[in-house]
Design a protein around this motif. Sequence first.
Motif, short mmCIF file in Angstrom:
data_model
loop_
_atom_site.label_atom_id
_atom_site.label_comp_id
_atom_site.label_asym_id
_atom_site.label_seq_id
_atom_site.Cartn_x
_atom_site.Cartn_y
_atom_site.Cartn_z
N HIS A 129 36.31 -33.98 13.69
CA HIS A 129 36.95 -34.91 14.63
C HIS A 129 36.90 -34.38 16.06
N HIS B 270 41.76 -38.87 22.74
CA HIS B 270 41.71 -37.77 21.77
C HIS B 270 42.44 -36.54 22.27
N TRP C 283 44.50 -47.24 17.79
CA TRP C 283 45.55 -46.25 18.04
C TRP C 283 46.90 -46.93 17.99
N ASP D 136 45.85 -41.48 16.08
CA ASP D 136 44.51 -42.04 15.96
C ASP D 136 44.40 -42.67 14.57
N TRP E 286 41.55 -44.49 13.72
CA TRP E 286 40.14 -44.65 13.34
C TRP E 286 39.98 -43.94 11.98
N HIS F 6 37.79 -41.99 10.95
CA HIS F 6 37.34 -40.60 11.02
C HIS F 6 38.52 -39.63 11.15
#
Length: 218
Positions: A27, A78, A127, A160, A162, A164
């Motif tokens: 990540h 991030h 998010w 986060d 997402w 991933h």
Amino acid sequence: MSLTLPPLPYALDALEPHISRRTLAAHHGYHHAAYVDRTRALVRGTPLESASLEEIVRASAEPRQKALFNAAAQAWNHAFYWRSMRPGGGGDPRGEVARLIGERFGSQRAFSQEFVSAASDQFGSGWAWLVLDGDRLQIISTSNAETPLITSQVPLLTIDVWEHAYYLDFQQRRLDYIAAYLAHLVDWDFANQNLSLAQRSQARIPLHQESAIAVQIR
Ligand code: FE2
């Protein structure tokens, strides 16, 4: 100044067993790094080449600069996400954030339920955020690279969602990942730092900084 990937604020295995070394390595070292690399490539030779990442996000928040905004906002989001967690975090909030959560949501439990809903109901990638909106807290979600940084809301925390961020550890169980974030990872001290800076900024007390947000990434 050229943009660089900020180091993680903890070791790759520091968030285990909730978020694995394998997830953090991919990540941070692949996804986050790729957003930083793309942003740097897109601003090279432009007036934004020496701007801070925060300035680039704000300057590119318009349709003609979608590619730059997506890369820069993801790089900023991030960095903010890593700071929103810490080893041994989670549990009940403390300090001024705890007081405002009680005032806005009625209880920590009600806050958690609304945060879980926002993060789990976000369709596809995106998010969930705890933000200061004027003088009260709000929970919001954003899609893809969208970020409250370009609004009047001040981000205090983010998660986060997402795939991933959690698929290697939780597969499709996004709810379990969100629960682990709230119970074991969220850094309330970081939220309190952001809140304090935002309140001082609203009171027009000089910050000697360019932003009312604790995380500063160039
Ligand atoms: Fe991510």
